[in-house]
Scaffold this motif. Structure first.
Motif, short mmCIF file in Angstrom:
data_model
loop_
_atom_site.label_atom_id
_atom_site.label_comp_id
_atom_site.label_asym_id
_atom_site.label_seq_id
_atom_site.Cartn_x
_atom_site.Cartn_y
_atom_site.Cartn_z
N ASP A 31 0.53 9.33 -0.32
CA ASP A 31 0.21 10.54 0.43
C ASP A 31 -1.31 10.67 0.48
N PRO A 32 -1.92 10.59 1.67
CA PRO A 32 -3.39 10.65 1.75
C PRO A 32 -3.97 11.96 1.22
N GLU A 33 -3.16 13.00 1.18
CA GLU A 33 -3.64 14.28 0.68
C GLU A 33 -3.72 14.31 -0.84
N LYS A 34 -3.11 13.32 -1.50
CA LYS A 34 -3.05 13.33 -2.96
C LYS A 34 -3.94 12.26 -3.60
N VAL A 35 -4.79 11.63 -2.80
CA VAL A 35 -5.72 10.65 -3.35
C VAL A 35 -7.15 11.10 -3.04
N ASP A 36 -8.07 10.65 -3.88
CA ASP A 36 -9.49 11.00 -3.69
C ASP A 36 -10.24 9.94 -2.88
N ILE A 37 -9.75 8.70 -2.95
CA ILE A 37 -10.49 7.58 -2.33
C ILE A 37 -9.55 6.76 -1.47
N ARG A 38 -9.98 6.52 -0.23
CA ARG A 38 -9.26 5.62 0.68
C ARG A 38 -10.09 4.33 0.80
N PHE A 39 -9.47 3.22 0.45
CA PHE A 39 -10.17 1.93 0.43
C PHE A 39 -9.48 0.96 1.38
N ALA A 40 -10.19 0.49 2.39
CA ALA A 40 -9.66 -0.51 3.32
C ALA A 40 -10.12 -1.89 2.87
N MET A 41 -9.18 -2.73 2.47
CA MET A 41 -9.49 -4.08 1.98
C MET A 41 -9.31 -5.08 3.12
N CYS A 42 -10.37 -5.77 3.48
CA CYS A 42 -10.36 -6.59 4.69
C CYS A 42 -10.56 -8.07 4.40
N PHE A 43 -9.78 -8.89 5.07
CA PHE A 43 -10.03 -10.33 5.15
C PHE A 43 -10.39 -10.62 6.60
N PRO A 44 -11.63 -11.06 6.89
CA PRO A 44 -12.09 -11.17 8.27
C PRO A 44 -11.61 -12.44 8.97
N ASP A 45 -10.32 -12.59 9.04
CA ASP A 45 -9.68 -13.66 9.78
C ASP A 45 -8.29 -13.17 10.15
N VAL A 46 -7.56 -13.97 10.88
CA VAL A 46 -6.25 -13.54 11.36
C VAL A 46 -5.29 -13.30 10.19
N TYR A 47 -4.28 -12.48 10.42
CA TYR A 47 -3.33 -12.04 9.39
C TYR A 47 -2.76 -13.21 8.58
N GLU A 48 -2.35 -14.28 9.25
CA GLU A 48 -1.70 -15.39 8.55
C GLU A 48 -2.60 -16.03 7.51
N ILE A 49 -3.90 -16.04 7.78
CA ILE A 49 -4.85 -16.59 6.82
C ILE A 49 -5.12 -15.59 5.70
N GLY A 50 -5.41 -14.36 6.09
CA GLY A 50 -5.75 -13.33 5.10
C GLY A 50 -4.64 -13.01 4.14
N MET A 51 -3.41 -13.01 4.62
CA MET A 51 -2.27 -12.68 3.76
C MET A 51 -2.01 -13.77 2.72
N SER A 52 -2.59 -14.94 2.91
CA SER A 52 -2.42 -16.04 1.96
C SER A 52 -3.44 -16.00 0.83
N HIS A 53 -4.35 -15.02 0.87
CA HIS A 53 -5.45 -14.98 -0.10
C HIS A 53 -5.04 -14.20 -1.35
N LEU A 54 -5.07 -14.88 -2.50
CA LEU A 54 -4.64 -14.26 -3.75
C LEU A 54 -5.56 -13.14 -4.20
N GLY A 55 -6.87 -13.30 -3.97
CA GLY A 55 -7.83 -12.31 -4.45
C GLY A 55 -7.53 -10.91 -3.95
N ILE A 56 -7.20 -10.80 -2.66
CA ILE A 56 -6.88 -9.48 -2.11
C ILE A 56 -5.60 -8.93 -2.72
N GLN A 57 -4.64 -9.79 -2.97
CA GLN A 57 -3.39 -9.33 -3.60
C GLN A 57 -3.68 -8.74 -4.98
#
Length: 670
Positions: A31-57
């Motif tokens: 619930d966005p109303e119940k958190v203090d910080i919104r963090f967008a974690m980005c991998f600057p490549d297409v979804y199939e590449i970025g979703m394979s990255h362990l660091g973001i997980q």
């Protein structure tokens, strides 16, 4: 009620719409109303590449374990959606909430390779965030970068508010707490950044300035604000067992590059290859506890339903409990009909025995990475792999039922000669011939195939080869042609398939790898001219890049083909990755002399990583391979001396000489 950012009409017209809808299994909703910080974690490549990255997980799992934080994911829109978003004015959005990234508190971008730099600008541009950090206001997210390319962040420094130097598990909580205080007290964005620069591992580019000499090299790099550190030390997670690791990784709706569960067994590498940046950046070697890994594997397979599990490491063969772990996984995976993937294995009897057990039914291809065609050049790069070992490993592989072998080499390595290049073809031929010598005709299940691939050597920061010059594009291509011709001269040429990398891309990557802050203008102008997805050959526009360098008054050759003086100030010298410049310099000199340096288990080389207080640096072994009592205390004393500068002028190898006296074959076999 969650509303998709893209309507049905758009989703039906673009390629792979599942990239953009979110709600995958194990993704986190809050619930966005119940958190203090919104963090967008980005991998600057297409979804199939970025979703394979362990660091973001890992970071996604860590951030979302905190009640006050909601971490969501962002990837680069593919070119079809990119066009539509610009035409219709649709702002870039996060997958989980589908809300605009520009409304978040943080935009965190992981930077895994240099050829994604224009994609970073795409992310900012589509989000409605000013490209230049100096133009951002209080309402804009804090843009923070992390990953291996931040070990020379200068070419993209103008686009980031902060760079996190090191492994993400250590300081983020402190940074987010500082941000909450910033929002509560109402201090300015600049004041927040100054305070953030005081945290370990945080580099704020706007607070530093560079002066240049007439020849274009750096004269000085200094802080502009009193009190912030002149040197930024990387952050490192020493305890890999009792830390964050995703037990419920996200399961994508669409097939991704590495569609499997990933189990990271250790960080770092003992080998010390002189061309390898990761081998230096992730020192010291640290292992995860085998019982923790067993538990993780079961939990991840249960929570995902994946049909394959992969062991992640720079050198999996060196994990001390590999046999125990693989035996457990074989029993577990056999019941679940799950495949086991074992990348990064050294081709020796131990590794092949394990591979044989894992692939007891279907023998997929085996990969060797000799890197160089001759033993002389393998000694130069400190590969630690002899032709005898390579051929013995290939013979055992053929006896074990494998018929397809992939070989990886580099062209353009320091001191390379024509003989070294021809050695690539000759070694490929010897391995092909070995198949016919090793496997009787009646036992052959198929024809042998050798796939030989060459990439072009690119010197990287924080390696012994950071002083080396690159070859020119023409030299690279000439060497590739020579390799191809040499392959055609071999008796078994029909069994050898040869591939090589693109030279244009390599030259640009080389410029970015060792570039300075002046390259920011080149990257921005090239993006504005349409450069995007530069790591994808179908979109790479070399002519635009060369044109833009010229327009900006910069010579790409200055960053690539020029050999550096030993005392030159590098753009990354204000960073401390734990490995000392003196150690790297010593290895550069040894490379030119063709002297091999023993790996970390055989003999400590005093690289400087002992200061972190753990890992392999503390595993002093006696002749029987047992860890000796008191080793940790000795190393702690060394680390203290190193930090206090009491050893100034005293070579590190002399400090450690007595400590390593018993590190011999026993230690290597432990």
């Amino acid at each position: 009620m969650r509303t998709l950012a893209l309507d049905d009409e758009i989703l039906l017209t673009i390629d792979k719409p599942a990239r953009y809808i979110g709600c995958e299994v194990n993704s986190v909703m809050k619930d966005p109303e119940k958190v203090d910080i919104r963090f967008a974690m980005c991998f600057p490549d297409v979804y199939e590449i970025g979703m394979s990255h362990l660091g973001i997980q890992i970071l996604y799992d860590m951030f979302n374990s905190w009640e006050d934080t909601w971490c969501e994911r962002v990837y680069s829109p593919w070119v079809d959606l990119d066009k539509i978003m610009r035409e219709k004015g649709i702002p870039l959005f996060a997958l989980e909430s589908q809300e605009p990234v520009k409304d978040f508190d943080f935009l965190g971008i992981t930077i895994q390779y240099e050829m994604c730099y224009t994609n970073i600008l795409q992310i900012l541009d589509l989000s409605g965030i000013p490209l230049l950090a100096e133009e951002r206001e209080e309402t804009h997210p804090i843009v923070i970068g992390g990953g291996p390319c931040t070990y020379n962040p200068e070419p993209i420094a103008d686009f980031f508010d902060i760079f996190y130097i090191g492994e993400g598990e250590t300081i983020y909580r402190q940074l987010l707490d500082l941000y909450k205080e910033y929002k509560r007290t109402g201090i300015t964005r600049r004041e927040f950044l100054i305070q953030a620069a005081g945290l370990p591992g945080m580099y704020v580019p706007s607070l530093y300035e560079t002066a240049y000499k007439e020849d274009g090299t750096i004269d000085s790099f200094t802080p502009k604000v009193e009190g912030i550190p002149r040197t930024v030390l990387k952050q490192i997670q020493m305890d890999l067992t009792d830390t964050y690791y995703p037990r419920k990784p996200i399961v994508p709706f669409t097939k991704i590059t590495q569609d499997r569960v990933t189990l990271e067994i250790q960080r770092g590498c003992i080998r010390g290859c002189r061309f390898c940046q990761a081998g230096q950046l992730y020192r010291p070697v640290r292992e995860r506890d085998v019982e923790m890994l067993k538990q993780c594997a079961v939990q991840m397979l249960d929570s995902t339903g994946q049909e394959e599990i992969s062991l992640s490491s720079l050198s999996s063969s060196d994990y001390s409990k590999l046999e125990e772990l693989v035996t457990f996984l074989m029993e577990t995976c056999r019941e679940r009909m799950v495949n086991i993937s074992l990348p990064s294995l050294r081709i020796d009897a131990f590794s092949l025995d394990i591979m044989g057990k894992v692939q007891d039914v279907k023998k997929s291809s085996l990969t060797f990475a000799p890197e160089a065609g001759s033993q002389r050049l393998r000694d130069v790069i400190n590969k630690g792999l002899s032709e005898e070992v390579i051929l013995k490993g290939a013979a055992m592989a053929f006896e074990g039922g494998w018929t397809r072998v992939k070989l990886y080499f580099m062209l353009g390595l320091p001191t390379e000669t024509e003989e070294d290049i021809r050695g690539i073809a000759e070694l490929s031929n010897k391995i092909a011939a070995l198949f016919f010598e090793t496997v009787p005709k009646e036992k052959r299940t198929g024809q042998v195939q050798i796939v030989t691939s060459t990439s072009f050597f690119i010197p990287k920061p924080f390696t012994p080869f950071q002083w080396a010059k690159m070859n020119t594009k023409e030299e690279f291509l000439d060497k590739a042609r020579l390799t191809k011709a040499a392959v055609r001269e071999q008796l078994n040429q029909k069994r050898i398939k040869y591939n090589w990398h693109e030279a244009d891309v390599s030259m640009l990557e080389g410029a970015f790898a060792r570039g300075d802050r002046r390259l920011g203008q080149v990257i921005r102008k090239a993006y504005e001219k349409g450069c995007l997805y530069d790591s994808w050959s179908e979109f790479f526009k070399n002519d635009i890049w060369l044109e833009t360098f010229e327009e900006c008054g910069l010579d790409i050759d200055f960053y690539t083909v020029r050999e550096r003086a030993l005392d030159e100030i590098f753009p990354w010298d204000f960073l401390d990755c734990g490995v000392s410049r003196e150690f790297l310099k010593r290895e550069w000199i040894r490379a030119q002399e063709g002297i091999v340096t023993p790996n970390c288990k055989r003999q400590c080389q005093g690289c400087g990583a002992a200061r972190f207080g753990g890992g392999i640096c503390f595993e002093k072994r006696n002749a029987e391979g047992e860890i000796e009592d008191g080793a940790a205390q000795t190393l702690m004393e060394y680390a203290h001396l190193h930090e206090s500068k009491e050893t100034a002028g005293c070579p590190e190898e002399m400090i450690l000489k007595e400590m390593c006296a018993n590190d011999g074959e026993g230690g290597a076999q432990a």
